[in-house]
Design an enzyme around this catalytic site. Structure first.
Site, PDB file in Angstrom:
ATOM      1  N   GLU A  46       0.826  -1.210   0.000  1.00  0.00           N
ATOM      2  CA  GLU A  46       0.000   0.000   0.000  1.00  0.00           C
ATOM      3  C   GLU A  46       0.858   1.256   0.000  1.00  0.00           C
ATOM      4  O   GLU A  46       1.225   1.758   1.055  1.00  0.00           O
ATOM      5  CB  GLU A  46      -0.913   0.021   1.237  1.00  0.00           C
ATOM      6  CG  GLU A  46      -2.021  -1.006   1.193  1.00  0.00           C
ATOM      7  CD  GLU A  46      -2.970  -0.915   2.401  1.00  0.00           C
ATOM      8  OE1 GLU A  46      -2.716  -0.100   3.322  1.00  0.00           O
ATOM      9  OE2 GLU A  46      -3.949  -1.671   2.413  1.00  0.00           O
ATOM     10  N   GLU A  99      -5.850  -7.638  -0.378  1.00  0.00           N
ATOM     11  CA  GLU A  99      -6.123  -7.491   1.063  1.00  0.00           C
ATOM     12  C   GLU A  99      -7.455  -6.782   1.250  1.00  0.00           C
ATOM     13  O   GLU A  99      -7.737  -5.784   0.597  1.00  0.00           O
ATOM     14  CB  GLU A  99      -5.014  -6.663   1.734  1.00  0.00           C
ATOM     15  CG  GLU A  99      -5.203  -6.531   3.242  1.00  0.00           C
ATOM     16  CD  GLU A  99      -4.181  -5.585   3.877  1.00  0.00           C
ATOM     17  OE1 GLU A  99      -2.960  -5.778   3.684  1.00  0.00           O
ATOM     18  OE2 GLU A  99      -4.620  -4.642   4.567  1.00  0.00           O
TER      19      GLU A  99
END
Ligand code: IDC
Length: 337
Positions: A175, A262
């Site tokens: 991320e 995720e």
């Protein structure tokens, strides 16, 4: 088939395994062939979709570890087998933070971390599941360019080691955040992807997108030029709702191959607010578009995202009563397929 012939055949198969004749491509056992938890062999990307060798759409579903510096004990052969047999998942993500607590670039024991990854990858292979090796870029150092060279070295090493493992998927930056632009991520990806391609030319690679892997629109406007690349979208159902689903649908419709590497059923902080209603809406969207998804996370940390209750100390062999609210939802969701 008589018992004797069956025994002879199974010995022949065992010998073939030992000699490495089947290498990564082994046939299904009868039980696996009849089970709904499918393994598809080598995968590739076609347009917006992940597909098998015949070009048929594939949706992977599974579970992520927590950070392997914190919870390596959950990355064990039995636990990973349970991801398949108990939860009916066919992918396990091994999340390794480069930064943060005992991270790969933050004082962690690199050999030990690599060993944990190896345990995970091999257990996935033995159970005919996919393994995602995740370089878990996080808020601690949000621009992956800041450790590009170290990431290149890491993925060189991993892809060399697992070059013949068709079940390995590489996720190069979990991320990016802190205002990291898509053009920075592209620069990073354009350095890391060739390093992987040299060893594993056909592997599937997942690239994170800006703003905690939510700006798939930016990637859709200006995708990378490599084959077999997918783009990460992450959501936490307590926080991210209809407007985000619209964004995913629009990027998919534009032809972007998206992988939800995720997601959580709870709020984005991972701590509270499990929202199964919103999670169900997300799954509906992902199913409709055959988008793969991986739930955060397999551990018993006392936080809402964990799928095991904090009071449960087992590291495998879980029963439904050992699962948290999020874990029970996941169990029900994955078993319905
Ligand atoms: C969280 C863990 C938490 C840990 C923290 C460290 O759940 O136990 O202390 O990381 O940074 C993400 C990240 C993922 C987060 C998760 C929940 O990819 O690393 O895990 N989350 O906050 N993105 C959105 C949520």
């Amino acid at each position: 088939m008589s018992g004797k012939i069956k025994r002879i055949l199974s010995v022949m198969v065992a010998v073939a395994f030992a000699l490495g004749i089947f290498n990564a491509v082994t046939p299904f056992t009868e039980a696996e062939a009849s089970s709904k938890v499918k393994y598809y062999g080598a995968l590739h990307v076609d347009g917006a979709n992940l597909v098998d060798k015949d070009g048929k759409k594939v949706q992977l579903r599974g579970i992520s570890s927590h950070g392997v510096s914190w919870f390596p004990e959950y990355v064990n052969a039995k636990a990973i087998k349970n991801v398949k047999t108990t939860f009916k998942g066919n992918v396990f993500r091994i999340a390794m933070y480069p930064d943060e607590y005992a991270g790969y670039l933050n004082g962690g024991d690199q050999a030990k971390l690599e060993k944990t990854i190896d345990t995970g990858v091999k257990a996935c292979r033995a159970n005919k599941m996919y393994a995602i090796i995740d370089w878990h870029v996080s808020n601690a150092r949000p621009n992956p360019l800041d450790h590009k060279d170290q990431a290149v070295n890491f993925f060189k090493k991993m892809s060399e080691k697992y070059a013949s493992y068709e079940n390995v998927i590489y996720e190069i930056c979990n991320e990016p955040s802190g205002g990291t632009s898509w053009s920075d991520i592209k620069k990073y990806a354009n350095a890391v992807i060739p390093a992987i391609r040299k060893n594993a030319p056909d592997s599937v690679i997942i690239v994170g997108t800006p703003t905690w892997s939510q700006d798939v629109d930016k990637a859709a406007e200006d995708p990378l030029e490599y084959k077999n690349v997918m783009y990460a979208f992450h959501f936490y159902a307590g926080t991210h709702k209809a407007d985000m689903r619209k964004k995913v649908q629009a990027a998919h419709d534009k032809g972007l191959p998206i992988f939800v590497s995720e997601f959580g059923t709870c709020n984005a902080d991972g701590q509270s607010g499990v929202n199964t209603k919103e999670a169900d809406k997300w799954i509906k969207l992902l199913d409709k578009n055959s988008i793969s998804y991986v739930n955060w996370s397999l551990c018993n940390k006392n936080e809402a995202a964990s799928i095991i209750k904090s009071s449960c100390k087992k590291k495998s062999g879980w029963k439904k009563s050992d699962m948290s609210k999020s874990g029970k939802w996941l169990y029900k969701t994955l078993r319905k397929y």
